[in-house]
Design a protein around this motif. Structure first.
Motif, short mmCIF file in Angstrom:
data_model
loop_
_atom_site.label_atom_id
_atom_site.label_comp_id
_atom_site.label_asym_id
_atom_site.label_seq_id
_atom_site.Cartn_x
_atom_site.Cartn_y
_atom_site.Cartn_z
N GLU A 157 38.09 30.04 29.50
CA GLU A 157 36.67 30.00 29.86
C GLU A 157 36.08 31.40 29.94
N CYS A 158 36.85 32.33 30.50
CA CYS A 158 36.37 33.72 30.57
C CYS A 158 36.18 34.30 29.17
N ILE A 159 37.11 34.00 28.28
CA ILE A 159 37.02 34.49 26.90
C ILE A 159 35.76 33.93 26.23
N GLN A 160 35.52 32.63 26.41
CA GLN A 160 34.33 32.01 25.79
C GLN A 160 33.05 32.63 26.33
N ALA A 161 32.99 32.81 27.66
CA ALA A 161 31.79 33.39 28.27
C ALA A 161 31.58 34.82 27.78
N ALA A 162 32.64 35.62 27.77
CA ALA A 162 32.52 37.00 27.32
C ALA A 162 32.13 37.08 25.86
N ARG A 163 32.68 36.19 25.03
CA ARG A 163 32.36 36.18 23.59
C ARG A 163 30.86 35.94 23.39
N GLN A 164 30.33 34.94 24.08
CA GLN A 164 28.90 34.64 23.93
C GLN A 164 28.04 35.79 24.45
N TYR A 165 28.48 36.37 25.54
CA TYR A 165 27.74 37.49 26.13
C TYR A 165 27.70 38.67 25.16
N LEU A 195 21.31 38.83 34.38
CA LEU A 195 21.72 39.22 33.04
C LEU A 195 21.95 38.03 32.13
N HIS A 196 21.63 36.85 32.62
CA HIS A 196 21.75 35.62 31.82
C HIS A 196 23.18 35.34 31.39
N TRP A 197 24.13 35.68 32.23
CA TRP A 197 25.50 35.31 31.91
C TRP A 197 25.64 33.87 32.38
N ASN A 198 24.96 32.96 31.71
CA ASN A 198 24.86 31.58 32.16
C ASN A 198 26.21 30.90 32.26
N GLU A 199 27.05 31.10 31.25
CA GLU A 199 28.34 30.44 31.26
C GLU A 199 29.18 30.89 32.44
N MET A 200 29.20 32.18 32.68
CA MET A 200 30.00 32.70 33.78
C MET A 200 29.39 32.29 35.11
N ASP A 201 28.05 32.23 35.17
CA ASP A 201 27.38 31.81 36.40
C ASP A 201 27.76 30.38 36.74
N GLU A 202 27.78 29.50 35.73
CA GLU A 202 28.19 28.11 35.97
C GLU A 202 29.62 28.05 36.48
N LEU A 203 30.49 28.88 35.92
CA LEU A 203 31.88 28.91 36.37
C LEU A 203 31.98 29.41 37.80
N LEU A 204 31.16 30.41 38.15
CA LEU A 204 31.13 30.91 39.53
C LEU A 204 30.75 29.79 40.49
N GLN A 205 29.71 29.04 40.13
CA GLN A 205 29.26 27.95 41.00
C GLN A 205 30.31 26.87 41.10
N ARG A 206 30.93 26.52 39.97
CA ARG A 206 31.95 25.47 39.98
C ARG A 206 33.14 25.89 40.84
N SER A 252 46.14 21.94 46.27
CA SER A 252 46.35 23.33 45.86
C SER A 252 46.99 23.44 44.49
N GLY A 253 47.56 22.39 43.98
CA GLY A 253 48.18 22.42 42.65
C GLY A 253 47.16 22.57 41.55
N ASP A 254 45.85 22.30 41.85
CA ASP A 254 44.81 22.43 40.83
C ASP A 254 44.51 23.87 40.48
N ASP A 255 44.93 24.81 41.33
CA ASP A 255 44.62 26.22 41.09
C ASP A 255 45.52 26.84 40.06
N SER A 256 46.43 26.08 39.48
CA SER A 256 47.37 26.65 38.50
C SER A 256 46.68 27.11 37.24
N SER A 257 45.47 26.60 37.00
CA SER A 257 44.75 26.99 35.78
C SER A 257 44.07 28.34 35.91
N MET A 258 44.03 28.91 37.10
CA MET A 258 43.25 30.12 37.32
C MET A 258 43.69 31.30 36.47
N GLY A 259 44.94 31.46 36.23
CA GLY A 259 45.33 32.62 35.45
C GLY A 259 45.71 32.28 34.03
#
Length: 195
Positions: free
Chosen positions: A8-16, A164-175, A187-194
């Motif tokens: 998700e970070c890669i996708q947001a950064a790519r669009q940015y 700065l209109h980093w909309n994708e990253m902003d949505e991820l921050l809110q989520r 707590s097992g759901d946090d395994s996707s973080m890294g």
């Protein structure tokens, strides 16, 4: 600190970065527009000081004095100029943030991001320019984008990210914020973080 999955970070950064690439190209057009408006204002200042407009000889149409219409036009041009200038400043600020974050990348990763995302080359074109395989160019690009996302987010507070209109990253921050507020979440759901 990663606030979402690596993908998700890669996708947001790519669009940015792609938006910034387009924005940088539009700066040339905006500079031309500002120069044209500046010339028009200078021309109008010259007319106002040297031309005798009291007699109505320069009037275009039946209503209103020519001096009033010139002042109205001048005010319109000033508003246009100010709007373009604000947009210019916003783009320059975003590009400055990008350049600061970009400076922290590995040289090859930075080159891959610059060619593939900022300049919008194909993977083949970028890999040829970098003398590497297409697969390695893509790997370098993804690594660079992940590091760039982290660096950019470290430089911004949440309000700046929104501005700065980093909309994708902003949505991820809110989520991510909503996920943290749910007390019953496993707590097992946090395994996707890294990833």
């Amino acid at each position: 600190m990663m606030i979402a999955t690596r993908k998700e970070c890669i996708q947001a950064a790519r669009q940015y970065v792609r938006r910034l690439g387009r924005a940088q190209r539009s700066l040339v057009v905006m500079a031309r527009q500002m120069e044209d408006l500046r010339r028009e204002l200078d021309r109008m200042d010259g007319l106002g000081s040297s031309g005798d407009m009291r007699g109505g000889g320069h009037a275009r149409g039946a209503g209103g004095s020519p001096v009033e219409s010139m002042f109205e036009r001048k005010e319109r041009i000033k508003r246009q100029f100010a709007a373009i200038e604000r947009k210019w400043d916003g783009l320059q600020f975003r590009l400055m943030l990008y350049e600061q974050a970009f400076a922290g990348l590995d040289e090859q990763e930075a080159k891959a991001v610059q060619l593939i995302d900022f300049q919008r080359m194909t993977i083949l074109e970028a890999s040829t320019r970098m003398y590497v395989s297409e697969r390695w160019a893509r790997t370098l690009e993804k690594r660079g984008l992940a590091r760039l996302a982290t660096a950019l987010l470290d430089m911004m507070d949440e309000k700046t990210a929104k501005d700065l209109h980093w909309n994708e990253m902003d949505e991820l921050l809110q989520r991510h914020g909503a996920d943290r507020e749910q007390p019953g979440k496993a707590s097992g759901d946090d395994s996707s973080m890294g990833e």
